[in-house]
Write a protein that holds these residues in place. Structure first.
Motif, PDB file in Angstrom:
ATOM      1  N   ILE A   1     -22.310  20.110 -11.219  1.00  0.00           N
ATOM      2  CA  ILE A   1     -23.307  21.141 -10.929  1.00  0.00           C
ATOM      3  C   ILE A   1     -22.702  22.287 -10.120  1.00  0.00           C
ATOM      4  O   ILE A   1     -23.022  23.450 -10.363  1.00  0.00           O
ATOM      5  N   LEU A   2     -21.795  21.992  -9.206  1.00  0.00           N
ATOM      6  CA  LEU A   2     -21.120  23.075  -8.490  1.00  0.00           C
ATOM      7  C   LEU A   2     -20.349  23.961  -9.463  1.00  0.00           C
ATOM      8  O   LEU A   2     -20.342  25.188  -9.340  1.00  0.00           O
ATOM      9  N   GLY A   3     -19.730  23.333 -10.455  1.00  0.00           N
ATOM     10  CA  GLY A   3     -19.004  24.104 -11.465  1.00  0.00           C
ATOM     11  C   GLY A   3     -19.929  25.026 -12.235  1.00  0.00           C
ATOM     12  O   GLY A   3     -19.595  26.187 -12.507  1.00  0.00           O
ATOM     13  N   ILE A   4     -21.100  24.547 -12.566  1.00  0.00           N
ATOM     14  CA  ILE A   4     -22.072  25.368 -13.293  1.00  0.00           C
ATOM     15  C   ILE A   4     -22.596  26.492 -12.410  1.00  0.00           C
ATOM     16  O   ILE A   4     -22.682  27.642 -12.841  1.00  0.00           O
ATOM     17  N   LEU A   5     -22.939  26.174 -11.175  1.00  0.00           N
ATOM     18  CA  LEU A   5     -23.489  27.199 -10.286  1.00  0.00           C
ATOM     19  C   LEU A   5     -22.476  28.302  -9.981  1.00  0.00           C
ATOM     20  O   LEU A   5     -22.859  29.430  -9.668  1.00  0.00           O
ATOM     21  N   LYS A   6     -21.185  28.008 -10.103  1.00  0.00           N
ATOM     22  CA  LYS A   6     -20.177  29.044  -9.866  1.00  0.00           C
ATOM     23  C   LYS A   6     -20.208  30.113 -10.956  1.00  0.00           C
ATOM     24  O   LYS A   6     -19.632  31.179 -10.784  1.00  0.00           O
ATOM     25  N   SER A   7     -20.899  29.842 -12.066  1.00  0.00           N
ATOM     26  CA  SER A   7     -20.997  30.849 -13.133  1.00  0.00           C
ATOM     27  C   SER A   7     -22.322  31.611 -13.063  1.00  0.00           C
ATOM     28  O   SER A   7     -22.667  32.325 -13.984  1.00  0.00           O
ATOM     29  N   THR A   8     -23.041  31.456 -11.959  1.00  0.00           N
ATOM     30  CA  THR A   8     -24.323  32.135 -11.801  1.00  0.00           C
ATOM     31  C   THR A   8     -24.217  33.210 -10.720  1.00  0.00           C
ATOM     32  O   THR A   8     -23.187  33.339 -10.055  1.00  0.00           O
ATOM     33  N   SER A   9     -25.299  33.931 -10.523  1.00  0.00           N
ATOM     34  CA  SER A   9     -25.316  34.957  -9.469  1.00  0.00           C
ATOM     35  C   SER A   9     -25.290  34.341  -8.069  1.00  0.00           C
ATOM     36  O   SER A   9     -25.087  35.041  -7.085  1.00  0.00           O
ATOM     37  N   LEU A  10     -25.469  33.037  -7.966  1.00  0.00           N
ATOM     38  CA  LEU A  10     -25.477  32.348  -6.667  1.00  0.00           C
ATOM     39  C   LEU A  10     -24.075  31.952  -6.200  1.00  0.00           C
ATOM     40  O   LEU A  10     -23.920  31.359  -5.150  1.00  0.00           O
ATOM     41  N   ARG A  11     -23.043  32.275  -6.973  1.00  0.00           N
ATOM     42  CA  ARG A  11     -21.688  31.783  -6.712  1.00  0.00           C
ATOM     43  C   ARG A  11     -21.184  32.052  -5.290  1.00  0.00           C
ATOM     44  O   ARG A  11     -20.440  31.250  -4.746  1.00  0.00           O
ATOM     45  N   ALA A  12     -21.580  33.142  -4.682  1.00  0.00           N
ATOM     46  CA  ALA A  12     -21.093  33.443  -3.327  1.00  0.00           C
ATOM     47  C   ALA A  12     -21.685  32.502  -2.284  1.00  0.00           C
ATOM     48  O   ALA A  12     -21.117  32.352  -1.200  1.00  0.00           O
ATOM     49  N   SER A  13     -22.796  31.859  -2.616  1.00  0.00           N
ATOM     50  CA  SER A  13     -23.454  30.980  -1.643  1.00  0.00           C
ATOM     51  C   SER A  13     -23.273  29.502  -1.975  1.00  0.00           C
ATOM     52  O   SER A  13     -23.926  28.651  -1.382  1.00  0.00           O
ATOM     53  N   VAL A  14     -22.374  29.206  -2.917  1.00  0.00           N
ATOM     54  CA  VAL A  14     -22.156  27.827  -3.360  1.00  0.00           C
ATOM     55  C   VAL A  14     -20.660  27.526  -3.220  1.00  0.00           C
ATOM     56  O   VAL A  14     -19.827  28.327  -3.660  1.00  0.00           O
ATOM     57  N   PRO A  15     -20.299  26.386  -2.637  1.00  0.00           N
ATOM     58  CA  PRO A  15     -18.875  26.066  -2.531  1.00  0.00           C
ATOM     59  C   PRO A  15     -18.240  25.912  -3.911  1.00  0.00           C
ATOM     60  O   PRO A  15     -18.890  25.461  -4.851  1.00  0.00           O
ATOM     61  N   SER A  16     -16.980  26.285  -4.015  1.00  0.00           N
ATOM     62  CA  SER A  16     -16.240  26.077  -5.265  1.00  0.00           C
ATOM     63  C   SER A  16     -15.759  24.635  -5.324  1.00  0.00           C
ATOM     64  O   SER A  16     -15.191  24.135  -4.345  1.00  0.00           O
ATOM     65  N   PRO A  17     -15.954  23.973  -6.442  1.00  0.00           N
ATOM     66  CA  PRO A  17     -15.390  22.629  -6.580  1.00  0.00           C
ATOM     67  C   PRO A  17     -13.874  22.744  -6.780  1.00  0.00           C
ATOM     68  O   PRO A  17     -13.418  23.505  -7.629  1.00  0.00           O
ATOM     69  N   LEU A  18     -13.098  22.037  -5.981  1.00  0.00           N
ATOM     70  CA  LEU A  18     -11.639  22.154  -6.034  1.00  0.00           C
ATOM     71  C   LEU A  18     -10.968  20.947  -6.679  1.00  0.00           C
ATOM     72  O   LEU A  18      -9.980  21.090  -7.380  1.00  0.00           O
ATOM     73  N   PHE A  19     -11.488  19.759  -6.423  1.00  0.00           N
ATOM     74  CA  PHE A  19     -10.932  18.562  -7.068  1.00  0.00           C
ATOM     75  C   PHE A  19     -11.918  17.411  -6.951  1.00  0.00           C
ATOM     76  O   PHE A  19     -12.793  17.397  -6.084  1.00  0.00           O
TER      77      PHE A  19
ATOM     78  N   ALA B   1     -34.015  32.163  -6.984  1.00  0.00           N
ATOM     79  CA  ALA B   1     -32.855  32.563  -7.794  1.00  0.00           C
ATOM     80  C   ALA B   1     -32.263  31.354  -8.513  1.00  0.00           C
ATOM     81  O   ALA B   1     -31.899  31.439  -9.691  1.00  0.00           O
ATOM     82  N   LEU B   2     -32.194  30.212  -7.840  1.00  0.00           N
ATOM     83  CA  LEU B   2     -31.699  28.983  -8.473  1.00  0.00           C
ATOM     84  C   LEU B   2     -32.568  28.627  -9.667  1.00  0.00           C
ATOM     85  O   LEU B   2     -32.065  28.311 -10.743  1.00  0.00           O
ATOM     86  N   HIS B   3     -33.886  28.695  -9.490  1.00  0.00           N
ATOM     87  CA  HIS B   3     -34.798  28.384 -10.591  1.00  0.00           C
ATOM     88  C   HIS B   3     -34.565  29.328 -11.770  1.00  0.00           C
ATOM     89  O   HIS B   3     -34.460  28.893 -12.912  1.00  0.00           O
ATOM     90  N   ARG B   4     -34.484  30.615 -11.496  1.00  0.00           N
ATOM     91  CA  ARG B   4     -34.290  31.595 -12.581  1.00  0.00           C
ATOM     92  C   ARG B   4     -32.973  31.367 -13.316  1.00  0.00           C
ATOM     93  O   ARG B   4     -32.904  31.490 -14.530  1.00  0.00           O
TER      94      ARG B   4
END
Length: 161
Positions: free
Chosen positions: A74-92, A140-143
């Motif tokens: 889910i973190l990987g998916i959220l990184k492709s949304t407009s919320l990416r700046a407020s979501v940690p990037s999955p690293l491993f 924003a998450l819902h949208r």
């Protein structure tokens, strides 16, 4: 687990965007969290950095492995949304000495602190502002996740977390 994780970080330091060179020393600050949450969080510090260069969440028991795997996706998916700046990037996502662990970027932010009046009641305008910020993020998450986001994960699966 910590010694295995430390060796992994030394060998894979380029996975951490805030590290500009290989770390000479990695320190860990453990945050136990609640038992119900099933994970322990470690903040990763390098040499003289005052801000963590990463976060590792490890499962307390193997039955929490699926939760970490789902969070990774889910973190990987959220990184492709407009919320990416407020979501940690999955690293491993790795297993160290039998312990599943998820590595994430560390996000800088400002704590949402609310002062109180002398009677203990929060200062309403400030609290209202913080609730508005949280609500705006949830909307924003819902949208962003209203429609299926891909072949594998849909809105319903995201809401299970």
């Amino acid at each position: 687990m910590i010694s295995s994780l430390r060796r992994y970080i030394y060998s894979n330091w380029k996975k951490f965007p805030s590290l500009k060179k290989a770390p000479e020393n990695v320190d860990f600050l453990g945050i136990a969290g609640s038992i119900e949450g099933g994970t322990t969080t470690f903040l990763l510090f390098n040499d003289s950095m005052k801000f963590p260069f990463g976060v590792v969440r490890s499962a307390r028991h193997t039955f929490f492995k699926e939760d970490l795997e789902r969070e990774w996706g889910i973190l990987g998916i959220l990184k492709s949304t407009s919320l990416r700046a407020s979501v940690p990037s999955p690293l491993f996502y790795e297993v160290f000495t039998g312990v599943p662990a998820l590595g994430e970027s560390a996000l800088q932010g400002v704590p949402m602190q609310v002062g109180s009046r002398s009677d203990g009641v929060p200062i309403i305008p400030l609290a209202r502002s913080h609730f508005r910020s949280a609500l705006d993020w949830i909307v924003a998450l819902h949208r962003e996740t209203e429609r299926p986001l891909g072949k594998e994960i849909s809105h319903g699966q995201i809401m299970k977390i």
